[in-house]
Design a protein around this motif. Structure first.
Motif, PDB file in Angstrom:
ATOM      1  N   PHE A   1       6.471  -0.378   8.921  1.00  0.00           N
ATOM      2  CA  PHE A   1       7.272  -0.284   7.707  1.00  0.00           C
ATOM      3  C   PHE A   1       8.430  -1.279   7.832  1.00  0.00           C
ATOM      4  N   VAL A   2       8.638  -2.056   6.783  1.00  0.00           N
ATOM      5  CA  VAL A   2       9.727  -3.040   6.763  1.00  0.00           C
ATOM      6  C   VAL A   2      10.581  -2.786   5.523  1.00  0.00           C
ATOM      7  N   GLU A   3      11.862  -3.127   5.623  1.00  0.00           N
ATOM      8  CA  GLU A   3      12.779  -2.798   4.526  1.00  0.00           C
ATOM      9  C   GLU A   3      12.574  -3.719   3.332  1.00  0.00           C
ATOM     10  N   LEU A   4      12.575  -3.119   2.153  1.00  0.00           N
ATOM     11  CA  LEU A   4      12.531  -3.842   0.883  1.00  0.00           C
ATOM     12  C   LEU A   4      13.788  -3.510   0.099  1.00  0.00           C
ATOM     13  N   ILE A   5      14.402  -4.538  -0.482  1.00  0.00           N
ATOM     14  CA  ILE A   5      15.570  -4.355  -1.342  1.00  0.00           C
ATOM     15  C   ILE A   5      15.189  -4.815  -2.738  1.00  0.00           C
TER      16      ILE A   5
ATOM     17  N   ARG B   1      18.564   5.292  -1.792  1.00  0.00           N
ATOM     18  CA  ARG B   1      19.472   4.668  -0.839  1.00  0.00           C
ATOM     19  C   ARG B   1      18.812   3.595   0.020  1.00  0.00           C
ATOM     20  N   LYS B   2      17.487   3.616   0.114  1.00  0.00           N
ATOM     21  CA  LYS B   2      16.797   2.625   0.940  1.00  0.00           C
ATOM     22  C   LYS B   2      15.306   2.737   0.667  1.00  0.00           C
ATOM     23  N   HIS B   3      14.587   1.600   0.818  1.00  0.00           N
ATOM     24  CA  HIS B   3      13.129   1.579   0.698  1.00  0.00           C
ATOM     25  C   HIS B   3      12.525   0.859   1.894  1.00  0.00           C
ATOM     26  N   HIS B   4      11.407   1.381   2.377  1.00  0.00           N
ATOM     27  CA  HIS B   4      10.594   0.687   3.363  1.00  0.00           C
ATOM     28  C   HIS B   4       9.164   0.623   2.836  1.00  0.00           C
ATOM     29  N   VAL B   5       8.509  -0.510   3.090  1.00  0.00           N
ATOM     30  CA  VAL B   5       7.136  -0.698   2.608  1.00  0.00           C
ATOM     31  C   VAL B   5       6.232  -1.033   3.775  1.00  0.00           C
ATOM     32  N   ARG B   6       4.951  -0.693   3.590  1.00  0.00           N
ATOM     33  CA  ARG B   6       3.954  -1.058   4.603  1.00  0.00           C
ATOM     34  C   ARG B   6       2.723  -1.615   3.906  1.00  0.00           C
ATOM     35  N   ASP B   7       2.193  -2.691   4.494  1.00  0.00           N
ATOM     36  CA  ASP B   7       0.985  -3.305   3.977  1.00  0.00           C
ATOM     37  C   ASP B   7       0.398  -4.167   5.082  1.00  0.00           C
ATOM     38  N   GLU B   8      -0.881  -4.436   5.001  1.00  0.00           N
ATOM     39  CA  GLU B   8      -1.535  -5.217   6.050  1.00  0.00           C
ATOM     40  C   GLU B   8      -1.051  -6.662   6.097  1.00  0.00           C
ATOM     41  N   THR B   9      -0.320  -7.104   5.071  1.00  0.00           N
ATOM     42  CA  THR B   9       0.211  -8.469   5.080  1.00  0.00           C
ATOM     43  C   THR B   9       1.535  -8.581   5.825  1.00  0.00           C
ATOM     44  N   PHE B  10       2.158  -7.442   6.158  1.00  0.00           N
ATOM     45  CA  PHE B  10       3.371  -7.454   6.978  1.00  0.00           C
ATOM     46  C   PHE B  10       2.996  -6.936   8.357  1.00  0.00           C
ATOM     47  N   THR B  11       3.065  -7.809   9.347  1.00  0.00           N
ATOM     48  CA  THR B  11       2.508  -7.485  10.659  1.00  0.00           C
ATOM     49  C   THR B  11       3.518  -7.711  11.777  1.00  0.00           C
TER      50      THR B  11
ATOM     51  N   GLY C   1      22.908   9.926  20.230  1.00  0.00           N
ATOM     52  CA  GLY C   1      22.845  10.552  18.909  1.00  0.00           C
ATOM     53  C   GLY C   1      21.434  10.628  18.368  1.00  0.00           C
ATOM     54  N   ILE C   2      21.194  11.656  17.552  1.00  0.00           N
ATOM     55  CA  ILE C   2      19.919  11.822  16.854  1.00  0.00           C
ATOM     56  C   ILE C   2      20.215  11.913  15.360  1.00  0.00           C
ATOM     57  N   PHE C   3      19.572  11.073  14.579  1.00  0.00           N
ATOM     58  CA  PHE C   3      19.763  11.077  13.133  1.00  0.00           C
ATOM     59  C   PHE C   3      18.422  11.393  12.480  1.00  0.00           C
ATOM     60  N   GLU C   4      18.437  12.330  11.544  1.00  0.00           N
ATOM     61  CA  GLU C   4      17.194  12.704  10.864  1.00  0.00           C
ATOM     62  C   GLU C   4      17.402  12.684   9.359  1.00  0.00           C
ATOM     63  N   TRP C   5      16.320  12.509   8.643  1.00  0.00           N
ATOM     64  CA  TRP C   5      16.354  12.516   7.189  1.00  0.00           C
ATOM     65  C   TRP C   5      14.959  12.866   6.694  1.00  0.00           C
ATOM     66  N   VAL C   6      14.830  13.046   5.395  1.00  0.00           N
ATOM     67  CA  VAL C   6      13.539  13.310   4.759  1.00  0.00           C
ATOM     68  C   VAL C   6      13.246  12.151   3.818  1.00  0.00           C
ATOM     69  N   VAL C   7      12.033  11.627   3.879  1.00  0.00           N
ATOM     70  CA  VAL C   7      11.674  10.467   3.067  1.00  0.00           C
ATOM     71  C   VAL C   7      10.633  10.863   2.021  1.00  0.00           C
TER      72      VAL C   7
ATOM     73  N   SER D   1       0.811  -1.210   0.000  1.00  0.00           N
ATOM     74  CA  SER D   1       0.000   0.000   0.000  1.00  0.00           C
ATOM     75  C   SER D   1       0.845   1.260   0.000  1.00  0.00           C
ATOM     76  N   GLU D   2       1.990   1.208   0.674  1.00  0.00           N
ATOM     77  CA  GLU D   2       2.767   2.431   0.874  1.00  0.00           C
ATOM     78  C   GLU D   2       4.255   2.123   0.812  1.00  0.00           C
ATOM     79  N   VAL D   3       5.017   3.040   0.208  1.00  0.00           N
ATOM     80  CA  VAL D   3       6.474   2.930   0.125  1.00  0.00           C
ATOM     81  C   VAL D   3       7.084   4.253   0.571  1.00  0.00           C
ATOM     82  N   ARG D   4       8.096   4.162   1.416  1.00  0.00           N
ATOM     83  CA  ARG D   4       8.890   5.339   1.797  1.00  0.00           C
ATOM     84  C   ARG D   4      10.336   5.081   1.413  1.00  0.00           C
ATOM     85  N   SER D   5      10.935   6.057   0.739  1.00  0.00           N
ATOM     86  CA  SER D   5      12.290   5.873   0.212  1.00  0.00           C
ATOM     87  C   SER D   5      13.218   6.973   0.693  1.00  0.00           C
ATOM     88  N   HIS D   6      14.454   6.574   0.970  1.00  0.00           N
ATOM     89  CA  HIS D   6      15.522   7.527   1.262  1.00  0.00           C
ATOM     90  C   HIS D   6      16.185   7.898  -0.069  1.00  0.00           C
TER      91      HIS D   6
END
Length: 482
Positions: A259-263, A236-246, A194-200, A122-127
């Motif tokens: 959100f779980v990492e997808l390569i 640089r990286k992808h994370h995905v979310r869907d109701e099948t990953f719980t 440490g604090i690490f921030e980024w924009v996705v 349903s959703e993808v967030r990418s760095h």
């Protein structure tokens, strides 16, 4: 328990499951190889009288492994999708044969769905490189407390994701937002925090879609960043979310759909590319705050129409160490497409040959639409269009003799590069507001300076002339120059 990350050079050993009843699990190794990404190595016995390896033999002999599989490891399950045959070596007798499989996508989590069904999310967030610098978003704010001598005695830091922007892009809803994480010390006696921030960059659809569909929409934004920063920008990286990953408790109760990492094999090569430096990201052509979500939506809406204009330039700017001849060819292809889209402009007939448009005509249309100052070393935009077309055709066509002079090719390349990028501003803002600042005198001073340093000028007929230094100019007899 879950696999937290899988980087180049790392391997996971486990049992490969194909989801077919009565098929024995087979020991396998998942390896992340640079730059191609995930490779699965499967050892098996070719002539096994027990029949235990019959299914595996069939995978490799027919070159049709199961489409989706799961690798069970001591760290957790890894889901493998669109698995392809990549080769195998056969050893008869007591030796082990070895097969290789390439999954198109892997997800570092277990999926609650039948293995025969394709991966839909349903959703993808990418760095993505440059998002933080381009957006100006930050999740961190701090306040310093000083004493009466001005010395800092306390720093109060607040971290929260408050910056975001959202826009529609076809069937997708796109977002840019801040994200962050904290890290503590690795040893009890280390006070480090440490604090690490980024924009996705995010994309979501009303119904789950293929990862590729998300990638198509996200690439449009990445291509805008390539043009804005005038250089390579990578995922640089992808994370995905869907109701099948719980995430569930031991009793099976659902806690979350995280959100779980997808390569993906489609982008993993980019992970190994060199990161842009601070200087590379210091001064984009345009910032997010100048265009807002309306500009992003307009870019997406115009993308398909301008695709033949965008892609040749993005393809060449996205590479490092490019020959200037390659630049000229790709940039000229973009401007030829751009000239077709712009249409007829006043005064273009002088660029025709036998009553028909030429390469110079399409370059002229682009130059005419911009109406910027190219400096006193360019006699006219007609001449500039002709010089650019001559350079392009001399590089492209075998029967034109030698390649053009290096200095001439270089000057044409930097002009065409700027033309393409400035035309992007008109796509983002057809009112001309973004382009207005570049119409000021000497706004393109770097290009003007390059012409002066080369001591070249372009004539109206497209020819080149060596421009004399002041001390070389003829003076009346009896006079001297200081």
């Amino acid at each position: 328990m879950a696999v937290e990350k899988l980087t180049f050079g790392k391997s996971l050993v486990g049992l490969l499951v194909d989801g077919v009843a009565d098929t024995p699990y087979v020991g396998s190794t998942l390896r992340m190889e640079e730059p191609n990404g995930a490779v699965i190595e499967v050892p098996y016995i070719q002539d096994d009288p027990t029949g235990q390896f019959n299914p595996v033999q069939a995978w490799f002999s027919t070159r049709t492994p199961p489409e989706n599989m799961v690798l069970k490891t001591d760290a957790g399950d890894v889901s493998l999708f669109d698995v392809q045959w990549s080769g195998h070596t056969i050893k008869s007798g007591p030796g082990l044969s070895l097969g290789r499989l390439l999954p198109t996508e892997i997800v570092l989590a277990r999926r609650e769905a039948d293995l025969s069904t394709p991966l839909l999310v349903s959703e993808v967030r990418s760095h993505v490189d440059g998002l933080k610098e381009w957006s100006g978003f930050t999740a961190i704010s701090h306040e310093r407390k000083t004493d009466d001598k001005g010395l800092v005695k306390k720093v109060a830091v607040e971290v929260q994701s408050v910056n975001s922007v959202e826009w529609s892009q076809g069937d997708a809803v796109m977002t840019l937002r801040t994200d962050w994480r904290t890290t503590g010390s690795e040893t009890p006696d280390d006070p480090t925090f440490g604090i690490f921030e980024w924009v996705v960059l995010g994309s979501r659809f009303a119904e789950p879609r293929r990862f590729f569909d998300h990638l198509v929409e996200q690439r449009k934004v990445v291509h805008l960043l390539v043009l804005a920063f005038d250089g390579a920008i990578h995922f640089r990286k992808h994370h995905v979310r869907d109701e099948t990953f719980t995430t569930r408790l031991g009793n099976g109760r659902l806690i979350n759909n995280p959100f779980v990492e997808l390569i993906s094999r489609r982008t993993v090569r980019e992970y190994a590319e060199k990161q842009p430096t601070k200087d590379d990201l210091r001064q984009p052509l345009v910032h997010l705050r100048q265009i807002g979500p309306e500009g992003l939506a307009r870019w997406a809406g115009e993308y398909e129409r301008w695709r033949r204009f965008i892609l040749p330039t993005v393809g060449v700017l996205g590479r490092r160490r490019v020959l200037i001849e390659d630049l000229v060819v790709s940039l000229s292809m973009s401007l030829e497409a751009g000239g077709h889209l712009i249409g007829e402009r006043e005064g273009e007939m002088v660029t025709y040959r036998r009553g028909r448009t030429t390469t110079a005509t399409y370059v002229y249309r682009c130059l005419h639409s911009l109406n910027v100052d190219w400096g006193d070393r360019v006699e006219s935009i007609v001449g500039l269009a002709r010089a650019a077309a001559n350079t392009y055709n001399s590089i492209k066509h075998f029967d034109r003799g030698e390649f053009p002079e290096n200095d001439e090719t270089y000057l044409v390349s930097i002009v065409l590069r700027e033309v393409v990028r400035l035309m992007v501003l008109d796509i983002l803002d057809p009112s001309g507001g973004l382009l207005r600042n570049f119409r000021d005198e000497e706004s393109l001073w770097r290009i003007h300076e390059s012409f002066r340093n080369s001591e070249l000028r372009i004539l109206d007929d497209g020819g080149w002339e060596r421009a004399l230094r002041p001390e070389e100019r003829a003076v009346p007899e009896g006079m001297t120059l200081n």
